[in-house]
Design a protein around this motif. Structure first.
Motif, PDB file in Angstrom:
ATOM      1  N   ALA A  24     -88.623  56.120-101.537  1.00  0.00           N
ATOM      2  CA  ALA A  24     -87.626  54.533-101.450  1.00  0.00           C
ATOM      3  C   ALA A  24     -86.147  54.319-101.520  1.00  0.00           C
ATOM      4  CB  ALA A  24     -89.170  53.851-101.970  1.00  0.00           C
ATOM      5  N   ILE A  25     -85.846  52.908-101.161  1.00  0.00           N
ATOM      6  CA  ILE A  25     -84.266  52.853-101.724  1.00  0.00           C
ATOM      7  C   ILE A  25     -83.649  51.499-101.722  1.00  0.00           C
ATOM      8  CG2 ILE A  25     -84.111  52.944 -98.684  1.00  0.00           C
ATOM      9  CD1 ILE A  25     -81.277  54.687-100.120  1.00  0.00           C
ATOM     10  N   LEU A  26     -83.009  50.844-102.283  1.00  0.00           N
ATOM     11  CA  LEU A  26     -83.027  50.175-102.431  1.00  0.00           C
ATOM     12  C   LEU A  26     -81.658  49.079-101.809  1.00  0.00           C
ATOM     13  CD1 LEU A  26     -83.707  47.228-104.513  1.00  0.00           C
ATOM     14  CD2 LEU A  26     -82.129  48.582-105.805  1.00  0.00           C
ATOM     15  N   SER A  27     -81.557  48.689-100.657  1.00  0.00           N
ATOM     16  CA  SER A  27     -80.502  47.424-100.919  1.00  0.00           C
ATOM     17  C   SER A  27     -80.405  46.146-101.659  1.00  0.00           C
ATOM     18  CB  SER A  27     -81.073  47.303 -99.233  1.00  0.00           C
ATOM     19  OG  SER A  27     -79.786  46.659 -98.907  1.00  0.00           O
ATOM     20  N   HIS A  28     -79.091  46.100-102.305  1.00  0.00           N
ATOM     21  CA  HIS A  28     -79.200  45.215-103.047  1.00  0.00           C
ATOM     22  C   HIS A  28     -77.988  44.369-102.623  1.00  0.00           C
ATOM     23  CE1 HIS A  28     -77.787  46.659-106.326  1.00  0.00           C
ATOM     24  NE2 HIS A  28     -78.294  47.548-106.027  1.00  0.00           N
ATOM     25  N   THR A  29     -77.761  43.488-103.984  1.00  0.00           N
ATOM     26  CA  THR A  29     -75.987  43.459-104.189  1.00  0.00           C
ATOM     27  C   THR A  29     -75.336  43.044-105.483  1.00  0.00           C
ATOM     28  OG1 THR A  29     -76.398  40.846-103.913  1.00  0.00           O
ATOM     29  CG2 THR A  29     -75.419  41.514-101.472  1.00  0.00           C
ATOM     30  N   TRP A  30     -74.704  43.496-106.086  1.00  0.00           N
ATOM     31  CA  TRP A  30     -73.819  43.805-107.119  1.00  0.00           C
ATOM     32  C   TRP A  30     -74.038  42.491-108.120  1.00  0.00           C
ATOM     33  CZ3 TRP A  30     -72.087  48.690-109.117  1.00  0.00           C
ATOM     34  CH2 TRP A  30     -72.363  50.600-108.699  1.00  0.00           C
ATOM     35  N   ASP A  31     -74.321  42.922-108.895  1.00  0.00           N
ATOM     36  CA  ASP A  31     -74.139  41.029-109.684  1.00  0.00           C
ATOM     37  C   ASP A  31     -74.328  42.061-111.052  1.00  0.00           C
ATOM     38  OD1 ASP A  31     -74.444  39.013-110.758  1.00  0.00           O
ATOM     39  OD2 ASP A  31     -76.837  38.691-110.675  1.00  0.00           O
ATOM     40  N   GLU A  32     -72.734  41.085-111.690  1.00  0.00           N
ATOM     41  CA  GLU A  32     -72.281  41.806-112.696  1.00  0.00           C
ATOM     42  C   GLU A  32     -71.418  39.774-112.968  1.00  0.00           C
ATOM     43  OE1 GLU A  32     -70.952  45.720-111.925  1.00  0.00           O
ATOM     44  OE2 GLU A  32     -69.494  44.591-111.326  1.00  0.00           O
ATOM     45  N   SER A  33     -71.042  40.084-114.286  1.00  0.00           N
ATOM     46  CA  SER A  33     -70.493  38.812-115.024  1.00  0.00           C
ATOM     47  C   SER A  33     -69.563  39.373-116.361  1.00  0.00           C
ATOM     48  CB  SER A  33     -71.107  37.953-115.335  1.00  0.00           C
ATOM     49  OG  SER A  33     -70.525  37.443-116.520  1.00  0.00           O
ATOM     50  N   LEU A  34     -68.016  38.810-115.933  1.00  0.00           N
ATOM     51  CA  LEU A  34     -67.015  39.071-116.688  1.00  0.00           C
ATOM     52  C   LEU A  34     -67.519  38.861-118.171  1.00  0.00           C
ATOM     53  CD1 LEU A  34     -63.915  39.170-114.803  1.00  0.00           C
ATOM     54  CD2 LEU A  34     -65.525  40.930-115.194  1.00  0.00           C
ATOM     55  N   ASP A  35     -68.037  37.393-118.554  1.00  0.00           N
ATOM     56  CA  ASP A  35     -68.571  36.883-119.605  1.00  0.00           C
ATOM     57  C   ASP A  35     -69.027  37.700-120.796  1.00  0.00           C
ATOM     58  OD1 ASP A  35     -66.276  34.945-118.720  1.00  0.00           O
ATOM     59  OD2 ASP A  35     -67.773  34.262-117.674  1.00  0.00           O
ATOM     60  N   ASP A  36     -70.806  38.695-119.991  1.00  0.00           N
ATOM     61  CA  ASP A  36     -71.475  39.020-120.607  1.00  0.00           C
ATOM     62  C   ASP A  36     -71.461  40.625-120.450  1.00  0.00           C
ATOM     63  OD1 ASP A  36     -74.082  39.546-121.525  1.00  0.00           O
ATOM     64  OD2 ASP A  36     -75.103  38.224-120.593  1.00  0.00           O
ATOM     65  N   PRO A  37     -71.118  40.971-121.178  1.00  0.00           N
ATOM     66  CA  PRO A  37     -71.642  43.202-121.163  1.00  0.00           C
ATOM     67  C   PRO A  37     -72.647  42.625-120.835  1.00  0.00           C
ATOM     68  CG  PRO A  37     -70.989  42.229-123.264  1.00  0.00           C
ATOM     69  CD  PRO A  37     -71.098  40.389-122.946  1.00  0.00           C
ATOM     70  N   GLN A  38     -73.569  42.128-120.816  1.00  0.00           N
ATOM     71  CA  GLN A  38     -75.067  42.966-120.806  1.00  0.00           C
ATOM     72  C   GLN A  38     -75.337  42.387-119.398  1.00  0.00           C
ATOM     73  OE1 GLN A  38     -76.569  44.487-122.887  1.00  0.00           O
ATOM     74  NE2 GLN A  38     -74.560  45.008-124.885  1.00  0.00           N
ATOM     75  N   HIS A  39     -74.845  41.958-118.929  1.00  0.00           N
ATOM     76  CA  HIS A  39     -75.597  41.320-117.606  1.00  0.00           C
ATOM     77  C   HIS A  39     -74.289  42.077-116.239  1.00  0.00           C
ATOM     78  CE1 HIS A  39     -76.537  38.660-114.832  1.00  0.00           C
ATOM     79  NE2 HIS A  39     -75.786  38.305-113.539  1.00  0.00           N
TER      80      HIS A  39
END
Length: 671
Positions: A24-39
């Protein structure tokens, strides 16, 4: 490349996707936050330490993808997720991954498209079930997933694609939503049903699918399209928009699909006067959704496309743009069309062409804010190619920066266009016998004398390159169209170029332009005792054969004189020796040299029976005598300012210019 085990989350290296490892393969949009290093997403380095990876927000995508893969029928042991299955610290691996990514999505068993901004389906009563479905379809067009560049191939490549909302609840699949997805993305419905048909869609229309999408890195806007066009190119991050230019170069090498050039310019670029043939972004293909390649094998067979050290080499049908008789434009047919629906009538097809301007080295694209519509059955803004007409071979730069565009405009502004007021009952063709600038390659001169690439025979224009040492010589050839046995004297030449202030005493008689450069255009008559058809009135005339001037230039070059010096010597010899030229002074602009206002008079003749020596006798047609005058003025040539020299053939006194129903000279005005 690697696959992730859906049970223990371990990685296994696999070199090629295949049936040995259904995944199986995943298609998604990347989700990152500069304020939270864990996000942020889980990378290849993160997953080496599962305890640390589980602390990141992106771990939930990995868990859910593996969970869905295990629950799939039949269960899938492997999954592929771009965030953690590629070591992006390795440029070689990243290049391999991006060049093969389309195939990884194409050969997957199922693709899970995670729409992180799709509201979850709330529990509803049976009567409210329909409302929940409406909510999904209302929200679907606004999902971020449809705006990202990388998700375009992730929509097209997989055979099976399931959509999941933010709670990882399945809401639909590509197979049952083809029409809706086509409306949202403007992708051909057939291409969504069967991705194999995608490669039959014209290049320009495939480009339009990415026109409303974007990527974080500028280069990725080109790299995300590699699979769409079945291409492989090296990845060079840091090159910016040049990546999209390299993509188009690869397309040129792959096919002759001219819809690649059917783009429009928007925004600041539309104010740039001249362009190359390549677009700078897929956004410029936004209007290409309905454009099709013309299904004409015979037409396409004559065309070719390639990259050379002179730029883009294009073999297509090139015609003068008839939409504006005062412009310098050409139209290059792109062998594609659009369908226009008219109220109350059937659909009308219109061909598409791009407007070009002739330059001193080839052509450049102009007016990129719109394409030229070509009526496929008759003239409509341009010319449809007649049967049996050979295509033209032209060179166009792939791209031009704003600075290069401005420089080109400056170099074109001193072009000299010739306009002919035709004589009664005859037509005049201007043939270039010399066209040189000081920067010309001497080897080109020696290989093919004379050099003619600065003369545009269709628009009758010299591309002078704003070179003060430019010199051009034309041979006006007069042909009668009412009888074959009417001949005109051949001893005519036109000499044109520029003066530089103070170079010659004759320059005092010539008006000065804003740059201190002054144009000249002289009409030279080569008379002899045997040619009574040429006479000079108002000024004694010293005989001089223009061919001798060409010989002088050859001699100067052979003697080792530099090329530029040879041209200067030739020109100054023309001006300093006491030649007399016929001209018509323009008092308003004062651009024309007026030496005693000499007039050249031509008289045609008919050939009769031979004399005792066997030479045909000439019968001079005095009633057809014409006076020749030449003037030059400053004009707007469409894309740039330049000069227009007018050669007039006016009937001499007592000659009726329009008798026998033949149009007079004013009727035969050529642009």
């Amino acid at each position: 490349m690697r696959l992730i085990n859906t049970t223990d989350f371990s990685l296994r290296e696999v070199y090629e996707p295949g049936s040995d490892y259904p995944y199986a393969i995943l298609s998604h949009t990347w989700d990152e936050s500069l304020d939270d290093p864990q996000h942020r997403e889980v990378t290849f380095q993160d997953i080496q330490t599962p305890e640390r990876a589980r602390m990141l927000s992106g771990w939930a995508k990995i868990e859910k993808t593996c969970e869905l893969a295990r629950a799939y029928d039949p269960p899938l042991r492997w999954a592929w997720i771009d965030t953690c299955c590629i070591d992006k610290s390795s440029s070689a691996e990243l290049t391999e991954a991006i060049n093969s990514m389309f195939r990884w999505y194409q050969q997957s068993t199922v693709c899970f498209a995670f729409l992180s901004d799709m509201p979850p389906a709330k529990p509803m009563s049976p009567m409210q079930g329909t409302s929940a479905q409406y909510q999904f379809h209302d929200s679907l067009p606004h999902c971020r997933w449809f705006t990202r560049g990388w998700t375009l191939q992730e929509l097209l490549a997989p055979k099976t694609l399931d959509f999941y909302d933010s709670d990882w609840v399945r809401r639909g699949d590509k197979g049952s939503m083809t029409s809706e997805l086509s409306r949202i993305t403007k992708i051909d419905e057939q291409a969504l049903k069967d991705q194999r048909t995608m490669f039959q869609v014209p290049v320009g229309r495939r480009m339009s699918w990415a026109s409303s999408r974007s990527t974080k890195r500028v280069e990725d806007m080109a790299y995300c399209l590699l699979g769409i066009f079945d291409l492989n190119i090296p990845l060079i991050y840091g090159e910016g928009e040049n990546a999209f230019a390299r993509l188009q170069e690869a397309l040129v090498r792959q096919s002759v699909d001219l819809s690649l050039f059917a783009w429009d310019s928007f925004g600041p670029m539309s104010f740039q006067a001249f362009h190359g043939m390549f677009a700078t972004s897929p956004k410029q293909f936004a209007n290409c959704h309905g454009r099709m390649t013309m299904q004409d094998a015979a037409y396409a067979e004559d065309q070719s496309l390639g990259m050379t050290n002179r730029g883009l080499e294009l073999v297509t049908y090139l015609r003068s743009d008839l939409s504006s008789f005062q412009s310098d434009r050409y139209v290059a047919h792109l062998n594609c069309f659009i369908s226009i629906e008219r109220p109350g009538s059937s659909t009308v097809r219109r061909g598409l062409g791009v407007r070009l301007v002739r330059t001193y080295k080839g052509f450049a694209r102009c007016h990129p804010d719109g394409l030229c519509l070509v009526d496929l059955s008759r003239i409509y803004g341009s010319v449809v190619t007649p049967i049996g007409t050979a295509p033209d071979r032209i060179f166009i730069p792939p791209s031009l920066s704003p600075l290069e565009s401005d420089l080109l405009g400056m170099r074109l502004k001193d072009s000299i266009r010739f306009r002919v007021v035709q004589p009664p009952h005859a037509s005049v063709v201007l043939t270039c016998t010399l066209s040189l600038i000081s920067g010309s390659d001497r080897r080109a001169w020696e290989k093919d004398k004379p050099v003619l690439y600065t003369w545009d025979r269709v628009r009758r224009t010299f591309m002078t390159d704003s070179e003060e040492r430019f010199i051009g010589i034309l041979h006006p050839k007069i042909e009668s169209y009412i009888a074959r046995n009417i001949h005109w004297p051949r001893g005519l030449r036109i000499l044109c170029g520029f003066f530089e202030g103070g170079r010659s005493n004759l320059a005092k008689l010539v008006g000065v332009t804003s740059e201190g450069r002054k144009p000249y255009a002289y009409l030279i008559a080569i008379a002899s005792e045997k040619d009574a058809g040429i006479s000079i009135h108002g000024t004694p005339f010293r005989l001089r054969d223009i061919a001798l001037l060409m010989d002088d230039l050859d001699a100067l070059i052979d003697s080792g004189t530099s090329y530029g010096s040879a041209l200067v010597t030739m020109r100054e010899r023309l001006l300093e020796e006491n030649h007399y030229f016929a001209s018509h002074p323009n008092e308003e602009l004062n651009y024309t040299l007026a030496l005693d206002q000499a007039t050249i008079r031509l008289t045609p003749y008919q050939l009769g029976l031979p004399d005792a020596a066997g030479n045909p006798q000439k019968k001079w047609l005095q009633d057809e005598t014409v006076n020749l005058t030449l003037s030059i003025k400053d004009v707007d040539l469409g894309s740039f300012n330049g000069y227009e020299a007018t050669l007039r053939f006016d009937p001499a006194a007592g000659v009726d210019s329009g008798r026998d129903g033949v149009p007079g000279p004013d009727w035969n005005l050529l642009p």
